[in-house]
Scaffold this active site. Structure first.
Site, PDB file in Angstrom:
ATOM      1  N   ASP A   1      40.296  56.958  45.077  1.00  0.00           N
ATOM      2  CA  ASP A   1      40.363  55.783  44.886  1.00  0.00           C
ATOM      3  C   ASP A   1      40.168  55.624  43.104  1.00  0.00           C
ATOM      4  OD1 ASP A   1      39.751  55.141  47.462  1.00  0.00           O
ATOM      5  OD2 ASP A   1      37.308  55.859  47.055  1.00  0.00           O
ATOM      6  N   HIS A   2      41.240  56.327  42.728  1.00  0.00           N
ATOM      7  CA  HIS A   2      41.328  56.232  41.410  1.00  0.00           C
ATOM      8  C   HIS A   2      42.926  55.883  40.991  1.00  0.00           C
ATOM      9  CE1 HIS A   2      37.922  59.306  40.662  1.00  0.00           C
ATOM     10  NE2 HIS A   2      37.498  58.283  40.995  1.00  0.00           N
ATOM     11  N   PRO A   3      43.482  54.753  41.580  1.00  0.00           N
ATOM     12  CA  PRO A   3      44.886  54.495  41.654  1.00  0.00           C
ATOM     13  C   PRO A   3      45.260  54.302  39.975  1.00  0.00           C
ATOM     14  CG  PRO A   3      43.796  52.636  42.511  1.00  0.00           C
ATOM     15  CD  PRO A   3      42.826  53.692  42.369  1.00  0.00           C
TER      16      PRO A   3
END
Lengths: 205, 545
Positions: free
Chosen positions: B478-480
């Protein structure tokens, strides 16, 4: 431009996740929510005082569920109100459970079982469906969950048996930095499982 | 809802997460008028806490945050997804979650507030891999500190524990004392391996700070801190509002309007939930709408002047999608009871693999020993094993006190083929297409993950672990990042070193979407530092004007 578009209530985000799950189209009306809340209140009142004329309140199997739960948890003290709520949710999700709980109770009453393990083992031997019934009962009391809904959170037995070491999430009360203290040691368990194992699937997130 | 009349401000910001709200706060305090348009609703913390307590699937970080139809976000990390449609050989590894609501996705972050390493900004120069940023660590250092002060970050004394990112000032707060479980893990790593466990810098109070309380260790940083001891974007929203910034919830920006020369943005247009359209004019515009939504908006704003989307003369809007795609394993330790889950969720990290000469061929990574309350998982597992009654209770205590979860952040790499496009199939209630992402894990990251698996197997052995449960494939973190990539050359990048778009002189982007490389540390502090640097630029330009 606005006329032909659907209008959504701006408070729709106030629906709970469980409510959302029950109504994936996100079209839950105020009436639905009120009826849901009234139903829940009736169950609680019915269990506590026997006044509400709901099917759950009159269900003769509900006390058998509590008796079975005492044996299957190896516990003398269980909360009767929680029992009613768990039972109601289990039967609502799977109506056949009512009859199965009755039969499982018959099996218990017809023999001498000194432990949860003895009863569970005999039950699965008598009819494999009892394994699912017992799973439901264990999940209800220990996780506080029935029909994939939270019936109780803090009062789930899993937190009772770990309360000397850890708090339910969002309910910590040890004060700042309590977590640096040494928690209790736990011996390797020696008890055997009663039921045949099931495939364990971690719920996707 | 605002009236139909035009809104106007010196600076118009799209998105109210940590980036948008912190810029709004800085500008409003400097006397600059600001309007922030937030696609999602405004919801208070207690409601999310109630939702969490009523959630059966407690590890579902999106669970307590149901979206609204006019601002959908991914409901979960399941593929196929109802909102973020991923394709390609590693589609499941790019199943990112994020929130569209006032305050943004930091409602459910874990407060991990890493600075990037100087080398992270110079990956191409130092290691011949990926891309360099159009700025250096030293350019960002003052803004890193400003972000740490804004959020309230606790961390170790560099003289005792140097995390590799040079500091001019100490952390605003002392490091968080790590839990008993983390301490045991740290001792094991120190005694049995050549590696080390460090205190993770965290935006979490180790003393009362910014009118928020000291952390009480509710172990629920994700999905929701019940008491606000951990910073999230909502606090910058409240501060900015107190300083005079105007926040408009349920305002879904769908169009970026430019002048006839296509050089300056003149307005943005948003839909309200009934699809009434509103126009907001300003002197400067900042898109701070999260990596995925920012690229989506810029592509959706395509028109005759910019047929490929806004600020997209390079063709790189939506490309170079990165993450810290990692590896995860859960197992039962055979050693002493650890009782993970006492205290905050993520407090300690093995940082030995954040940098090294080997980065010329495989990606860096860091390892979290997640300090997660395992009672519920232990209970479900023990029931599935067939235990009942007294024996079940013994098992729950044992499993809950001995379960260990490890996961890694592995370094992605900018690859233009990893690309976000607008879905041709799926649209939201307003008719705006859902995002779609093609993802193939770069070989650089695959090698990194392979190395991590080897390390995890060694650690499981050292802890006499059993019952290993490996998350299948790769683990999205969830670190795009990367969808509007930064660079010096307008031909192959979208923004310059100040996060100003090459194509439109008054349009800035404040998001991880500008990252040129993704390093290993959680992205939020770098997002905040870049945003504060945007605010600094805007203040200078508006003041001089």
């Amino acid at each position: 431009m606005a006329a032909d578009q659907p209008s959504f209530p701006t408070s729709i985000h106030l629906s709970t996740p469980n409510a959302i799950r029950m109504n994936r189209a996100l079209r839950m009306s105020r009436r639905d929510m009120l009826l849901g809340a009234m139903g829940a209140a009736a169950v609680v009142l019915g269990a506590g005082r026997g006044i509400a004329a709901t099917p759950e309140a009159e269900d003769t199997v509900a006390p058998l569920f509590l008796a079975l739960s005492h044996r299957l948890t190896d516990r003398d003290a269980l909360d009767a109100r929680i029992s009613s709520a768990l039972y109601a949710r289990i039967v609502k999700a799977t109506p056949a459970r009512r009859d199965q709980i009755q039969k499982l109770h018959d099996l218990m009453a017809g023999g001498k079982f000194d432990s949860a393990r003895e009863l569970a083992k005999a039950a699965e031997h008598a009819d494999p469906v009892f394994k699912d019934v017992i799973h439901d009962i264990m999940t209800a009391w220990y996780r506080g969950v029935a029909d994939e809904k939270v019936v109780v959170y803090r009062s789930a037995l899993m937190f009772d048996i770990t309360k000397d070491a850890i708090y339910p999430k969002t309910y910590a009360a040890g004060g700042p930095f309590y977590w640096t203290q040494t928690p209790p040691e736990v011996a390797v368990p020696t008890g055997e499982p009663a039921l045949s194992p099931s495939k364990f699937v971690v719920e996707p997130t | 809802m605002p009236s139909e009349q035009d809104l106007s401000a010196d600076v118009v910001i799209v998105g109210s997460g940590v980036a948008g709200s912190s810029i709004a706060n800085e500008l409003a305090r400097a006397g600059i008028s600001v309007i922030v348009l937030e696609a999602g609703p405004r919801v208070d913390r207690q409601h999310f806490v109630d939702n969490f307590r009523n959630l059966e699937n407690k590890p579902s970080y999106q669970g307590p945050f149901p979206c609204v139809p006019w601002a959908e976000h991914p409901p979960n990390q399941i593929t196929p997804n109802k909102y973020l449609h991923t394709t390609g050989p590693d589609a499941e590894a790019y199943q990112q979650v994020y929130l569209r609501m006032m305050g943004g996705t930091t409602w459910h972050w874990a407060g991990c507030a890493w600075r990037y390493l100087p080398s992270d900004f110079e990956l191409k120069t130092r290691y011949g891999q990926g891309r360099d940023w159009a700025l250096k660590y030293d350019d960002l250092e003052p803004f890193y500190y400003q972000a740490e002060v804004m959020m309230g970050v606790c961390g170790p004394d560099p003289a005792v524990e140097d995390l590799g990112s040079p500091r001019r000032q100490p952390y605003p707060m002392d490091a968080l004392p790590i839990s008993y479980a983390a301490e045991q893990f740290r001792n094991l790593i120190r005694e049995k391996t050549p590696y080390r466990v460090v205190h993770e810098p965290q935006a979490r109070n180790t003393r009362p700070y910014d009118n928020r309380p000291t952390c009480e260790g509710h172990n629920n940083c994700m999905p929701i801190c019940p008491i606000g001891a951990m910073y999230n974007g909502s606090y910058s929203v409240y501060h900015a509002e107190a300083a005079g910034a105007k926040f408009v919830p349920n305002a879904v920006v769908y169009r970026i309007e430019r002048d006839s020369a296509n050089k300056r943005v003149t307005a943005v247009h948003y839909y309200d939930p009934d699809k009434g359209s509103h126009r907001v004019t300003g002197k400067y515009f900042v898109i701070a709408a999260h990596c995925i939504e920012t690229a989506k908006l810029m592509l959706y704003s395509a028109d005759e002047q910019s047929p490929d989307g806004i600020a997209n003369s390079s063709g790189h809007v939506g490309r170079n999608m990165m993450d810290h795609t990692g590896v995860q394993v859960t197992f039962i330790s055979g050693d002493k009871a650890l009782w993970p889950g006492r205290g905050p969720l993520e407090t300690n990290v093995i940082d030995n693999f954040r940098d090294g000469d080997w980065r010329n061929e495989r990606g860096a990574y860091l390892v979290h020993m997640v300090d997660d309350n395992q009672v519920d998982l232990a209970t479900a597992l023990a029931i599935s094993k067939g235990y009942v009654g007294r024996e079940l209770e013994e098992q729950i205590r044992y499993l809950a006190s001995h379960t260990v979860r490890l996961f890694s952040h592995n370094e992605g790499l900018a690859d233009p083929d990893n690309r976000l496009t607008l879905s041709a199939t799926y649209k939201d209630a307003l008719g705006i297409p859902h995002p779609e992402v093609y993802y193939k894990l770069p070989e650089y990251t695959v090698k990194s993950c392979d190395h991590t698996r080897g390390l995890f197997k060694d650690l499981i052995g050292l802890m006499h672990g059993t019952d290993e449960q490996w998350t299948p494939g790769y683990f999205p973190q969830d670190h795009p990042a990367g969808s509007t990539i930064m660079g010096t050359d307008p031909k192959d990048s979208v923004v310059d070193g100040f996060c100003r778009t090459h194509d439109h002189e008054n349009l800035f982007i404040a998001s991880s979407s500008v990252f040129s490389s993704v390093g290993t540390g959680n992205i939020t502090l770098t997002v905040a530092a870049l945003a504060l640097r945007v605010a600094d630029t805007l203040k200078k330009e508006l003041t001089h004007a």
